[in-house]
Design an enzyme around this catalytic site. Sequence first.
Site, short mmCIF file in Angstrom:
data_model
loop_
_atom_site.label_atom_id
_atom_site.label_comp_id
_atom_site.label_asym_id
_atom_site.label_seq_id
_atom_site.Cartn_x
_atom_site.Cartn_y
_atom_site.Cartn_z
N SER A 1 1.23 -0.91 0.10
CA SER A 1 -0.41 -0.01 0.02
C SER A 1 1.04 1.28 0.11
O SER A 1 1.78 1.21 -1.15
CB SER A 1 -1.24 -0.27 1.59
OG SER A 1 -1.83 0.87 1.03
N ASP B 1 -9.37 -3.76 -5.79
CA ASP B 1 -8.76 -3.31 -4.59
C ASP B 1 -10.22 -1.31 -4.94
O ASP B 1 -9.76 -0.68 -5.94
CB ASP B 1 -7.57 -2.56 -4.96
CG ASP B 1 -6.95 -2.01 -3.36
OD1 ASP B 1 -7.64 -1.41 -2.66
OD2 ASP B 1 -5.80 -2.09 -3.38
N HIS C 1 -7.85 -4.42 -1.57
CA HIS C 1 -7.02 -4.65 -0.62
C HIS C 1 -6.22 -5.25 -0.34
O HIS C 1 -5.13 -4.89 0.14
CB HIS C 1 -7.12 -3.17 0.29
CG HIS C 1 -5.65 -2.59 0.30
ND1 HIS C 1 -5.28 -1.51 -0.66
CD2 HIS C 1 -5.75 -1.77 1.35
CE1 HIS C 1 -4.20 -0.62 -0.20
NE2 HIS C 1 -4.25 -1.00 0.48
#
Length: 697
Positions: free
Chosen positions: A549, A634, A669
């Site tokens: 991320s 995501d 995600h």
Amino acid sequence: MSIACSPEESTSGLPEVHPPVAKIKTHEITAKHGHVRTDNYYWLNDRENQEVIDYLNAENAYMDTMLAHTKGFQDQLFKEMRSRIKEDDASVPYKLDDYYYYSRYVEGGEYPIYARKKGSLDAEEQIIMDGNELGKGKSFLNFFTSVSHDHNLVAIIMDTQGRNFYNVMIKDLRTGEILPDKIEDIRSSAVWTKDNKSFYYSIPDTETLRNYQVKRHIIGQDPSQDEVVFEEKDQTLNCGVGITKSKEYIIIGSGRTDASYAYFIDANKPGKPKLIAPIEDNVQYSVDHAGGDDFFIHTNKDAVNYRLVKAPISNPVKENWKNVIPNRTDVFLENVDYFKDYMAVEETKEGLAKIRIVKYAGNSEHEIEFDEPAYSAGLGYNPAFDTDIVRYSYTSMTTPNSVYDYNMESREKELMKEQPVLGDFDKNNYQTERVMVTARDGKRVPMSIVYRKDKFKRDGSMPGWIYAYGSYGYSMDASFSSARLSLLDRGMVYAIAHIRGGQEMGGDWYEDGKMMNKKNSFYDFIDCSKWLQENGYVAKDKLFASGGSAGGLLMGGILNMAPEVYRGVIAAVAFVDVVTTMMDESIPLTTFEWLEWGNPNIQEQYEYMLSYSPYDNVEAKDYPHILATTGLHDSQVQYWEPAKWVAKLRTMKTDNNNLFLYTNMDAGHGGASGRFERLKEVAREYAFVFDILGISK
């Protein structure tokens, strides 16, 4: 594009495999101040386009083909990691009123079963919800529960796509009946009122996914009639809802990276929200109540390391805030939990967690002692108020996750559970260290290191793996991982760099790694990496790095700045297209992220972001081996960022090292759902690294 596995003959006599090559389609992006960038792969920003899906599938097929010879090793690693997990495991029950609540897993089960017992742990079990039943026929499931105060109803909140959109159903725990109430696409828990007849929840704007409304649902009412209790009109702010420790007040909070504010509602008499204190730039605060006439407020107002204040419920404006725990220059105030006779205070000093117990009577205090040089400790879930027992968690890079109950009066602690690690695991076989690395600007950066004692030689020959995050003020803990043993047992040295952008060293540590100081995060990570090599912990040609991320942004940055330091890099759900994303106000991680990264409409901030944005700074040069991962669904870092980045790297890089893009076509995600499915992704990452090192078993 050319599809993976096109069979041309190579010099070895085996078919030569060509990677997919994404088409170049010129697209210009113009900033408000006039600067123009060309993005040749902007067209990948369309998951409804079959050509995009074909490209992602081709990348997956290419990686599978190139790593096919490691398939047996991946299976071995997966089975090895799975074999350490106690499959029929359970959490430590917590007591709330007359019930003991816990979760457990069954052998072979991917998802938790939430359950409870009434009156005694020897009582008959009542299953609240079985995740394995809930997950049948679904490719993805993430769910949790929220039980009403009278323990009769439960909201079951579930995401079946990985996009953090949750649907809610209500179960009557007295009868097992699923009620007609069904609420779709919320972004929070269900926060019950004291009369157990309604609950609050937040919903997102369908375009930006910013939580912008809080609604109240009355049981039995058509959800389309749910009242909007609060609406956040400022597009830079994200709202949510919670409840105080006393259960007397519903708190609606709204905020962005640098600032927040809150309203409160009497949970006994739901009505119009009342403002606590208005938003103020660079001021964060959160609110709790533990009985009496005052709110407790945790804030960085006039306190870079945070302080605790109290304010009268009748008039809680900032002018009435009075110190309970003042700001301290050497201690960061993380969190406070409240009990009838005590406060439990979670703090960080010199990058290490402390838990301090304060007794109201006489204002006496003491600390809970921890012994290891690098560890993580924090307050656990403590729903009971009238008790002398505080639950906390403890772990280190050699000690599995542990749960303790601590008697704040007698100062005795009881180990309730140490996460079992099956097989021949012995924590005494491993060594953890904590070092302070002097960065290029003189700042001392903490780094936690672990290795297997009988494999380790500090002679510059060892393979190594370094990880970090370094954004949003999130501190990366020196915690245990049973999967990581598969690295350590094969001689890998593993390190966590606690770089600027986190908050391990206090509020200034975060400020010094964001916005116009963001490059400090990259520099700290590179300097920690070189320290491992220069001090003999890791070989100069055997260091691997990983991050996900915003930590994937870190990976993209260090690949451009110092590719020669690393043999390979794993960048998971990587935020690598900083400028384009910050310019697009229609997608998540945009307007309320400007105070983390920068506002592209301000030229100075635009130019600074552009100077480190991984996608924009790919060059014609050698890069190490790279594995990039993403999820098609995501909603936090869109799949097209890693996809575009890999496509550009393919055309620019001058080396023959591996470059793989893996897209989970069913997840978001967090990657795969289920405790075992995620291990398959870990096994792939480990095999990617071991293959480069020539380790095959």
